[in-house]
Design a protein around this motif. Sequence first.
Motif, mmCIF file in Angstrom:
data_model
loop_
_atom_site.group_PDB
_atom_site.id
_atom_site.type_symbol
_atom_site.label_atom_id
_atom_site.label_comp_id
_atom_site.label_asym_id
_atom_site.label_seq_id
_atom_site.Cartn_x
_atom_site.Cartn_y
_atom_site.Cartn_z
ATOM 1 N N ARG A 30 0.825 -1.099 -0.117
ATOM 2 C CA ARG A 30 0.072 -0.025 -0.020
ATOM 3 C C ARG A 30 0.926 1.262 0.049
ATOM 4 O O ARG A 30 1.879 1.268 0.676
ATOM 5 C CB ARG A 30 -0.832 -0.173 1.223
ATOM 6 N N ARG A 33 -3.629 6.235 0.268
ATOM 7 C CA ARG A 33 -5.011 5.767 0.709
ATOM 8 C C ARG A 33 -5.416 4.701 -0.439
ATOM 9 O O ARG A 33 -5.799 3.586 0.000
ATOM 10 C CB ARG A 33 -6.021 6.831 0.805
ATOM 11 N N ASP A 34 -5.371 5.073 -1.676
ATOM 12 C CA ASP A 34 -6.052 4.319 -2.502
ATOM 13 C C ASP A 34 -5.044 3.679 -3.630
ATOM 14 O O ASP A 34 -5.337 3.248 -4.835
ATOM 15 C CB ASP A 34 -6.951 5.012 -3.350
#
Length: 315
Positions: A30, A33-34
């Motif tokens: 990750r 956030r996206d």
Amino acid sequence: MANWIEFAAIKRRVPLAAVLEHYRINELRRSGRDQLRGRCPLHGGEGRETFHVNTAEQVFHCFACGAGGSVLDLVAKIEGCGLREAAQKLSDWRSVTDNVAQLQKTTVTKKINPVPPLRFRLRGVNVRHPYLASRGIREATAREFGIGFYAGPGLMSQRLVIPLNDEAGRLVGYCGRSLDGSEPRYRFPAGLAKSQVLFNLHRAIATRRPTAIVVEGFFDCLKVYQAGFVSAVALMGSALYEPQRRLLMQHFRQVVLMLDGDAPGRRAAAVVSQRLSADCSVRVVQLAENIQPDQLSEPVLQELLAREGGQPEIH
Ligand SMILES: [Zn+2]
């Protein structure tokens, strides 16, 4: 227009994360956030950060190989199929269940659509063509595999023809290798999905051995076979397509990977072994720089493979 609507609906329903999970592409991390980032599962992973997924927009992009798009594009790339077929696969998954975890189990064991058998055979294939001997292939091997020079008419004319079989041993097509430098070097019939075939799989299955030896090319496979390791299969390239992965996992518990000793081969070995290791034990044979299995003598192949637990079969 119906296609377009169907495509749009599938893109809305199936999150990219579910596709990544389905194919066990789990080494992305990750970032933000996206965003997910990591090694590209498509081109073999040059660069650790080239592959970006945006989980809000549901798109992906690889800055090294340029691949990108929606879930459909991703599935099409992994499976080696068209968008239409990718859409079909995705809608099949979703109709099985909406639960991603369960979905994974059911689709992994799902039967692969068979490649249709070929309705004819090429006649007059010369298994004694000198090219075969020049590559170290014995006449008995050429005869057993049905490989030889074809001088007749058609797509494969003036090429070395290599029969391709499905897992049950039915002939599904020929690959024609050019011997005079003409392109393409390897010609596959347009209707044949290379991604659904592993060269020599049916003979490897018939050995009932737990271990498959996976190599890149036809000649690698033939040489390993001649060295007594009859459960050798060839990817016909350095990529392992999803249908090929499923075929392997249906029939073998262990894999010895022996891809080419060049940069693409080493990258591919890392990607392929990672994908296989979820389901079976994988050993990787590292060949010396710029060495391919077909360049090695039988004693050297035997030594390398015996070290990884392979057992030659006397034949
Ligand atoms: Zn890429």
